[in-house]
Motif scaffolding. Structure first.
Motif, PDB file in Angstrom:
ATOM      1  N   LEU A 238       0.987  -0.790  -0.196  1.00 25.31           N
ATOM      2  CA  LEU A 238       0.158  -0.219   0.111  1.00 25.31           C
ATOM      3  C   LEU A 238       1.039   0.990   0.402  1.00 25.31           C
ATOM      4  CD1 LEU A 238      -2.430   1.136  -0.015  1.00 25.31           C
ATOM      5  CD2 LEU A 238      -2.588   1.229   3.163  1.00 25.31           C
ATOM      6  N   HIS A 239       0.699   2.137  -1.412  1.00 24.74           N
ATOM      7  CA  HIS A 239       1.746   3.066  -1.340  1.00 24.74           C
ATOM      8  C   HIS A 239       0.698   4.837  -0.862  1.00 24.74           C
ATOM      9  CE1 HIS A 239       5.444   1.557  -3.430  1.00 24.74           C
ATOM     10  NE2 HIS A 239       4.540   0.615  -1.912  1.00 24.74           N
ATOM     11  N   LEU A 240       0.314   5.613   0.232  1.00 30.16           N
ATOM     12  CA  LEU A 240       0.128   6.029  -0.309  1.00 30.16           C
ATOM     13  C   LEU A 240       1.066   8.290   0.247  1.00 30.16           C
ATOM     14  CD1 LEU A 240      -2.454   5.136   2.882  1.00 30.16           C
ATOM     15  CD2 LEU A 240      -3.538   6.309   0.886  1.00 30.16           C
ATOM     16  N   ASP A 241       1.764   7.595   0.134  1.00 27.15           N
ATOM     17  CA  ASP A 241       2.678   8.807  -0.169  1.00 27.15           C
ATOM     18  C   ASP A 241       2.256  10.279  -0.479  1.00 27.15           C
ATOM     19  OD1 ASP A 241       5.364   7.116   0.496  1.00 27.15           O
ATOM     20  OD2 ASP A 241       4.056   6.566  -1.220  1.00 27.15           O
ATOM     21  N   GLY A 242       1.998  11.513   0.732  1.00 31.18           N
ATOM     22  CA  GLY A 242       1.831  12.618  -1.067  1.00 31.18           C
ATOM     23  C   GLY A 242       0.039  13.156  -0.651  1.00 31.18           C
ATOM     24  N   ASN A 243      -0.490  12.361   0.304  1.00 32.71           N
ATOM     25  CA  ASN A 243      -1.872  12.332   0.465  1.00 32.71           C
ATOM     26  C   ASN A 243      -1.904  13.382   2.133  1.00 32.71           C
ATOM     27  OD1 ASN A 243      -3.216  10.910  -1.572  1.00 32.71           O
ATOM     28  ND2 ASN A 243      -1.651   9.926  -0.516  1.00 32.71           N
ATOM     29  N   ILE A 244      -3.232  14.095   2.654  1.00 32.02           N
ATOM     30  CA  ILE A 244      -3.150  14.433   3.951  1.00 32.02           C
ATOM     31  C   ILE A 244      -3.629  13.490   5.491  1.00 32.02           C
ATOM     32  CG2 ILE A 244      -3.091  16.495   2.765  1.00 32.02           C
ATOM     33  CD1 ILE A 244      -6.215  16.201   2.926  1.00 32.02           C
ATOM     34  N   VAL A 245      -3.040  12.774   5.469  1.00 32.37           N
ATOM     35  CA  VAL A 245      -3.427  11.789   6.371  1.00 32.37           C
ATOM     36  C   VAL A 245      -2.692  12.278   7.678  1.00 32.37           C
ATOM     37  CG1 VAL A 245      -3.305   9.489   7.628  1.00 32.37           C
ATOM     38  CG2 VAL A 245      -3.708   9.838   5.239  1.00 32.37           C
ATOM     39  N   ARG A 246      -2.560  12.407   9.034  1.00 36.85           N
ATOM     40  CA  ARG A 246      -2.903  12.876  10.202  1.00 36.85           C
ATOM     41  C   ARG A 246      -1.931  12.167  11.102  1.00 36.85           C
ATOM     42  NH1 ARG A 246      -3.429  18.774  10.648  1.00 36.85           N
ATOM     43  NH2 ARG A 246      -4.545  19.710   8.772  1.00 36.85           N
ATOM     44  N   ALA A 247      -2.631  10.329  11.216  1.00 36.40           N
ATOM     45  CA  ALA A 247      -2.163   9.622  12.206  1.00 36.40           C
ATOM     46  C   ALA A 247      -2.478   8.406  11.616  1.00 36.40           C
ATOM     47  CB  ALA A 247      -3.180   9.729  13.543  1.00 36.40           C
ATOM     48  N   ILE A 248      -1.146   7.743  12.341  1.00 34.59           N
ATOM     49  CA  ILE A 248      -1.597   6.116  11.737  1.00 34.59           C
ATOM     50  C   ILE A 248      -2.566   5.485  13.095  1.00 34.59           C
ATOM     51  CG2 ILE A 248      -0.529   3.599  11.174  1.00 34.59           C
ATOM     52  CD1 ILE A 248       1.510   5.660  10.007  1.00 34.59           C
ATOM     53  N   CYS A 249      -3.466   4.346  13.032  1.00 34.82           N
ATOM     54  CA  CYS A 249      -4.279   3.673  14.421  1.00 34.82           C
ATOM     55  C   CYS A 249      -4.448   2.711  14.073  1.00 34.82           C
ATOM     56  CB  CYS A 249      -5.468   4.919  14.488  1.00 34.82           C
ATOM     57  SG  CYS A 249      -6.411   4.238  13.352  1.00 34.82           S
ATOM     58  N   HIS A 250      -4.838   1.954  15.245  1.00 35.48           N
ATOM     59  CA  HIS A 250      -5.403   0.418  14.744  1.00 35.48           C
ATOM     60  C   HIS A 250      -7.178   0.130  14.517  1.00 35.48           C
ATOM     61  CE1 HIS A 250      -7.206  -3.705  16.587  1.00 35.48           C
ATOM     62  NE2 HIS A 250      -5.798  -3.774  14.950  1.00 35.48           N
ATOM     63  N   SER A 251      -7.950   0.769  15.841  1.00 39.25           N
ATOM     64  CA  SER A 251      -8.985   0.721  15.706  1.00 39.25           C
ATOM     65  C   SER A 251      -9.698   2.292  16.660  1.00 39.25           C
ATOM     66  CB  SER A 251      -9.955  -0.413  16.207  1.00 39.25           C
ATOM     67  OG  SER A 251      -9.126  -0.719  17.739  1.00 39.25           O
ATOM     68  N   LEU A 269       4.206  -0.459   3.468  1.00 30.87           N
ATOM     69  CA  LEU A 269       3.143  -0.034   4.042  1.00 30.87           C
ATOM     70  C   LEU A 269       4.182   1.725   3.545  1.00 30.87           C
ATOM     71  CD1 LEU A 269       0.745   2.052   4.685  1.00 30.87           C
ATOM     72  CD2 LEU A 269       2.109   1.874   6.906  1.00 30.87           C
ATOM     73  N   THR A 270       4.355   2.476   2.722  1.00 31.01           N
ATOM     74  CA  THR A 270       5.024   3.585   2.302  1.00 31.01           C
ATOM     75  C   THR A 270       3.941   5.002   2.563  1.00 31.01           C
ATOM     76  OG1 THR A 270       4.495   4.131   0.036  1.00 31.01           O
ATOM     77  CG2 THR A 270       6.512   2.645   0.891  1.00 31.01           C
ATOM     78  N   ILE A 271       4.134   5.807   3.482  1.00 31.35           N
ATOM     79  CA  ILE A 271       3.226   6.802   3.790  1.00 31.35           C
ATOM     80  C   ILE A 271       4.373   8.339   4.238  1.00 31.35           C
ATOM     81  CG2 ILE A 271       3.226   6.469   6.256  1.00 31.35           C
ATOM     82  CD1 ILE A 271      -0.124   7.046   5.787  1.00 31.35           C
ATOM     83  N   SER A 272       5.119   8.011   3.016  1.00 27.18           N
ATOM     84  CA  SER A 272       5.768   9.178   3.810  1.00 27.18           C
ATOM     85  C   SER A 272       4.652  11.127   3.105  1.00 27.18           C
ATOM     86  CB  SER A 272       6.800   9.378   2.463  1.00 27.18           C
ATOM     87  OG  SER A 272       6.561   9.504   1.139  1.00 27.18           O
ATOM     88  N   SER A 273       5.504  12.308   3.601  1.00 25.78           N
ATOM     89  CA  SER A 273       5.212  13.958   2.930  1.00 25.78           C
ATOM     90  C   SER A 273       3.473  13.823   3.084  1.00 25.78           C
ATOM     91  CB  SER A 273       5.575  13.822   1.661  1.00 25.78           C
ATOM     92  OG  SER A 273       6.942  12.899   0.959  1.00 25.78           O
TER      93      SER A 273
END
Length: 499
Positions: A238-251, A269-273
């Motif tokens: 899953l590549h999500l780089d360059g979006n506007i996500v603010r946190a990584i969580c479970h539930s 998992l890549t969620i850079s920038s």
């Protein structure tokens, strides 16, 4: 030297040039029939679109027979219609950059073995992207990227699709798509790779009902603020780089989060920038198979001690360009081979920072504020081959800091405050072959110290390339004539030994 195009029996009106890789538009007449041999330009193989999966030569079980017809420059667009190409032997067709604005249903029905189709850089409306008529039973790779539909095409939603029963690789990058409002499971039941990067996707409703076969999902550079992995529970990459996500969580998640509950199959998992300020301590509770984690370019100030403990199989960790003041707890991540913490706010490397990382090969700590390295900090890193300590505030390193680094090949200490090689205690690294020492206030080089280094070591004392900014130094240096530098250093070593 350009290779000669071989064109045989592609209707009497199709001509070719042996000197240049182009077609005379006036020589192309559709329909094309009785195709026996490939029209295959060099540009087809070296496409700039970065086709990472499903390349033409890989998608067919038989030898690919290619029709490569990009940018024909015809006075009127060669809009596909039923029978415009008639051949049971063609497996790959490239019609990119032809101003095509319409694909009539059934256009490819007389290409029964077509497995690769490229319609990129045309003017096809989004509602017609998958309007090929009857199910195309052999198509494996479909590329519709960088389309420029008519200016009055204001609806950026794709609301329907015919069935493509064997399609595995779907490329839809750079099309200003806001959502795919139909069942991907029904339309693409065999899909494995979906590329939706560089669009305008802005919420998790952009996609629904994914097929269980999907393993790779690329969503870079959109406007996504949240994603629930229950929707993509079978995805491995899953590549999500360059979006506007603010946190990584479970539930227990807020609205602008990547929710990893149920992501049992996730390996990369890549969620850079993005805009991440927090990773929940139990975020990776279901993601124990994760091998690659890239959270670079966010706003993390701290990673809780237990956050990474569940990732016992983690191989690569990238936390560059955050605001971390300490190395996160990695004591349970003993499978790591690469750790990158460039451009954070680290000041001290402590003895326990990299404890137990016996398989670590690459450690990148450049661009921090490191002033001290405690004795024994690297004693468990016996596999280390590359160490980057550039652009810090080091002027001294403990004498035994490389005592266990028998495999170290490359050491980068550019942009520190070393005045001599003696301050670096390098004699314990017998395989060290390259030292980057530029931008240090080195006033002299001791022959006695040089004599203790590997006989093939190359010491770079200053830039040999054109001047550049702080961030361009590594690229600049990589373009230097390393052989020339090596010869100069060998000559210097011989001169020192003869004194």
């Amino acid at each position: 030297m350009l290779q000669t195009l071989v064109l045989l029996l592609i209707s009497s009106s199709l001509k070719h040039s042996t000197a240049h890789h182009f077609f005379d538009p006036d020589a192309i007449n559709f329909p094309l029939r009785n195709v026996q041999h490939s029209i295959n330009l060099d540009t087809f193989v070296t496409s700039e679109r970065n086709i990472t999966a499903g390349k033409c030569e890989h998608v067919s079980s038989q030898q690919p027979l290619v029709l490569n017809l990009p940018g024909l420059g015809m006075s009127s667009p060669p809009n596909p219609y039923p029978g415009f190409i008639d051949s049971s032997t063609v497996t790959c067709l490239n019609l990119a950059s032809n101003d095509i604005f319409q694909v009539v249903p059934g256009s490819f029905e007389r290409l029964p073995n077509l497995s690769y189709l490229d319609l990129s850089k045309n003017r096809i409306q989004l509602c017609d992207f998958f309007n090929f008529g009857n199910p195309h039973k052999s198509l494996v790779t479909l590329i519709i990227e960088e389309n420029s539909p008519p200016i009055d095409n204001i609806d950026h939603t794709i609301g329907k699709s015919e069935c493509f029963p064997k399609l595995r690789h779907l490329y839809l990058r750079r099309n200003s798509i806001r959502s795919l409002n139909f069942s991907l499971r029904k339309a693409f039941p065999a899909l494995t790779h979906l590329f939706l990067s560089d669009n305008s996707l802005d919420s998790q409703t952009f996609i629904r009902d994914l097929p269980p076969t999907l393993t790779h999902l690329f969503l870079e550079h959109n406007l996504i603020s949240s994603l629930d992995c229950k929707i993509v529970r079978d995805v491995q990459v899953l590549h999500l780089d360059g979006n506007i996500v603010r946190a990584i969580c479970h539930s227990n998640c807020r609205e602008t989060s990547l929710r990893l509950e149920g992501a049992h199959k996730l390996t990369e998992l890549t969620i850079s920038s993005n805009r991440i300020t927090e990773i929940e301590s139990c975020a990776f509770q279901d993601s124990r198979s994760l091998r690659v984690l890239n959270v670079a370019g966010n706003s993390l100030e701290e990673i809780k001690r237990e956050t990474l403990e569940r990732l016992a199989d983690l191989r690569e960790l990238n936390l560059d360009d955050n605001h971390l003041t300490g190395v996160p707890n990695l004591c349970k991540n003993n499978q790591l081979t690469s750790v990158s913490l460039r451009r954070n706010k680290l000041r001290t490397i402590r003895r326990e920072s990299f404890k137990g990382l016996h398989r670590l090969k690459c450690l990148f700590l450049g661009g921090n504020q490191i002033r001290s390295i405690e004795a024994g900090s690297f004693e468990d890193l016996e596999s280390l081959t590359d160490l980057d300590l550039s652009s810090n505030d080091l002027d001294f390193i403990p004498s035994d800091w490389l005592k266990w680094q028998w495999n170290l090949r490359t050491l980068d200490v550019r942009g520190n405050r070393f005045k001599s090689l003696e301050q670096m205690s390098l004699s314990s690294a017998p395989l060290l072959s390259t030292i980057y020492l530029q931008d240090n206030p080195v006033s002299h080089v001791s022959g006695a110290v040089v004599a203790k280094l590997s006989p093939n070591v190359v010491v770079h004392l200053r830039h040999e390339c054109s001047a550049g900014g702080r961030d361009s130094r590594s690229e600049c240096h990589a373009r230097c004539n390393e052989q020339e530098v090596r010869e100069r250093n060998e000559t210097y070593s011989r001169w020192i030994n003869n004194l």
